[in-house]
Design a protein around this motif. Sequence first.
Motif, PDB file in Angstrom:
ATOM      1  N   GLY A 118       8.376 -16.251  -8.537  1.00 24.99           N
ATOM      2  CA  GLY A 118       8.191 -15.556  -7.273  1.00 24.99           C
ATOM      3  C   GLY A 118       7.382 -14.274  -7.325  1.00 24.99           C
ATOM      4  N   LEU A 119       6.605 -14.054  -6.264  1.00 23.61           N
ATOM      5  CA  LEU A 119       5.809 -12.838  -6.103  1.00 23.61           C
ATOM      6  C   LEU A 119       5.795 -12.499  -4.617  1.00 23.61           C
ATOM      7  CD1 LEU A 119       3.671 -10.720  -7.170  1.00 23.61           C
ATOM      8  CD2 LEU A 119       1.950 -12.417  -6.593  1.00 23.61           C
ATOM      9  N   THR A 120       6.074 -11.249  -4.291  1.00 18.92           N
ATOM     10  CA  THR A 120       5.997 -10.795  -2.900  1.00 18.92           C
ATOM     11  C   THR A 120       4.945  -9.701  -2.810  1.00 18.92           C
ATOM     12  OG1 THR A 120       8.316 -11.334  -2.496  1.00 18.92           O
ATOM     13  CG2 THR A 120       7.274  -9.816  -0.962  1.00 18.92           C
ATOM     14  N   LEU A 121       4.052  -9.847  -1.843  1.00 23.54           N
ATOM     15  CA  LEU A 121       2.981  -8.874  -1.623  1.00 23.54           C
ATOM     16  C   LEU A 121       3.132  -8.252  -0.243  1.00 23.54           C
ATOM     17  CD1 LEU A 121      -0.067 -10.957  -2.887  1.00 23.54           C
ATOM     18  CD2 LEU A 121       0.998  -9.039  -4.066  1.00 23.54           C
ATOM     19  N   THR A 122       2.810  -6.969  -0.151  1.00 25.69           N
ATOM     20  CA  THR A 122       2.787  -6.307   1.156  1.00 25.69           C
ATOM     21  C   THR A 122       1.600  -6.843   1.942  1.00 25.69           C
ATOM     22  OG1 THR A 122       1.344  -4.552   0.381  1.00 25.69           O
ATOM     23  CG2 THR A 122       3.737  -4.181   0.158  1.00 25.69           C
ATOM     24  N   SER A 123       1.569  -6.529   3.220  1.00 31.72           N
ATOM     25  CA  SER A 123       0.455  -6.938   4.071  1.00 31.72           C
ATOM     26  C   SER A 123      -0.872  -6.448   3.498  1.00 31.72           C
ATOM     27  CB  SER A 123       0.676  -6.383   5.480  1.00 31.72           C
ATOM     28  OG  SER A 123      -0.363  -6.769   6.336  1.00 31.72           O
ATOM     29  N   GLN A 124      -0.909  -5.192   3.071  1.00 28.73           N
ATOM     30  CA  GLN A 124      -2.128  -4.629   2.479  1.00 28.73           C
ATOM     31  C   GLN A 124      -2.494  -5.355   1.185  1.00 28.73           C
ATOM     32  OE1 GLN A 124      -4.197  -2.296   3.736  1.00 28.73           O
ATOM     33  NE2 GLN A 124      -5.524  -2.623   1.993  1.00 28.73           N
ATOM     34  N   GLY A 125      -1.484  -5.651   0.374  1.00 26.77           N
ATOM     35  CA  GLY A 125      -1.724  -6.363  -0.882  1.00 26.77           C
ATOM     36  C   GLY A 125      -2.303  -7.744  -0.661  1.00 26.77           C
ATOM     37  N   VAL A 126      -1.814  -8.431   0.366  1.00 27.98           N
ATOM     38  CA  VAL A 126      -2.329  -9.768   0.673  1.00 27.98           C
ATOM     39  C   VAL A 126      -3.822  -9.689   0.969  1.00 27.98           C
ATOM     40  CG1 VAL A 126      -2.255 -11.684   2.323  1.00 27.98           C
ATOM     41  CG2 VAL A 126      -0.124 -10.632   1.551  1.00 27.98           C
ATOM     42  N   ARG A 127      -4.206  -8.766   1.860  1.00 30.77           N
ATOM     43  CA  ARG A 127      -5.609  -8.666   2.259  1.00 30.77           C
ATOM     44  C   ARG A 127      -6.488  -8.152   1.118  1.00 30.77           C
ATOM     45  NH1 ARG A 127      -3.002  -6.582   6.678  1.00 30.77           N
ATOM     46  NH2 ARG A 127      -3.726  -4.472   6.236  1.00 30.77           N
ATOM     47  N   THR A 128      -5.980  -7.205   0.331  1.00 31.72           N
ATOM     48  CA  THR A 128      -6.764  -6.613  -0.751  1.00 31.72           C
ATOM     49  C   THR A 128      -6.922  -7.559  -1.936  1.00 31.72           C
ATOM     50  OG1 THR A 128      -5.939  -4.455  -0.140  1.00 31.72           O
ATOM     51  CG2 THR A 128      -6.921  -4.633  -2.304  1.00 31.72           C
ATOM     52  N   LEU A 129      -5.828  -8.204  -2.351  1.00 35.12           N
ATOM     53  CA  LEU A 129      -5.842  -8.979  -3.592  1.00 35.12           C
ATOM     54  C   LEU A 129      -6.244 -10.442  -3.422  1.00 35.12           C
ATOM     55  CD1 LEU A 129      -2.548  -7.584  -5.153  1.00 35.12           C
ATOM     56  CD2 LEU A 129      -4.899  -6.910  -5.681  1.00 35.12           C
TER      57      LEU A 129
END
Length: 132
Positions: A118-129
């Motif tokens: 499992g990995l959870t990304l913030t909204s910003q992380g999703v768009r950036t990464l």
Amino acid sequence: METPAHDDLPTPAQQALDALAVNAEDQAALDTLAHSDVLVPVPDDALDGDGAEPTTVALPVLEQSDGDQVVPVFTSEGTMADLLPFVSRYRLIPLGALASQWPADDLSLAIDGSSEHGLTLTSQGVRTLLAR
């Protein structure tokens, strides 16, 4: 001698998640993940066919105990069945395409949720990464 079940082998996306658990800056793993297809659960009460736009997808949003909202996606049917056994339908979507249209609000993305990968990304992380 029995051959192991196909689901026992980690998918490239799961291998990328494992690599990111060790090194969150692993560009090769991020690229692999961004180019992987993920399973997006479709709630059983979602509308079928007629009015649905084939290029859009309704994101399933779960509210966590702390009030944060998260969209669960999965790298395999087995992982989805383990974590959300009540979901029987899904759409297969490239993760990078999903990330490139990610909403700007505080909506996190949980890839394989509470599984070992499992990995959870913030909204910003999703768009950036992941938006490639």
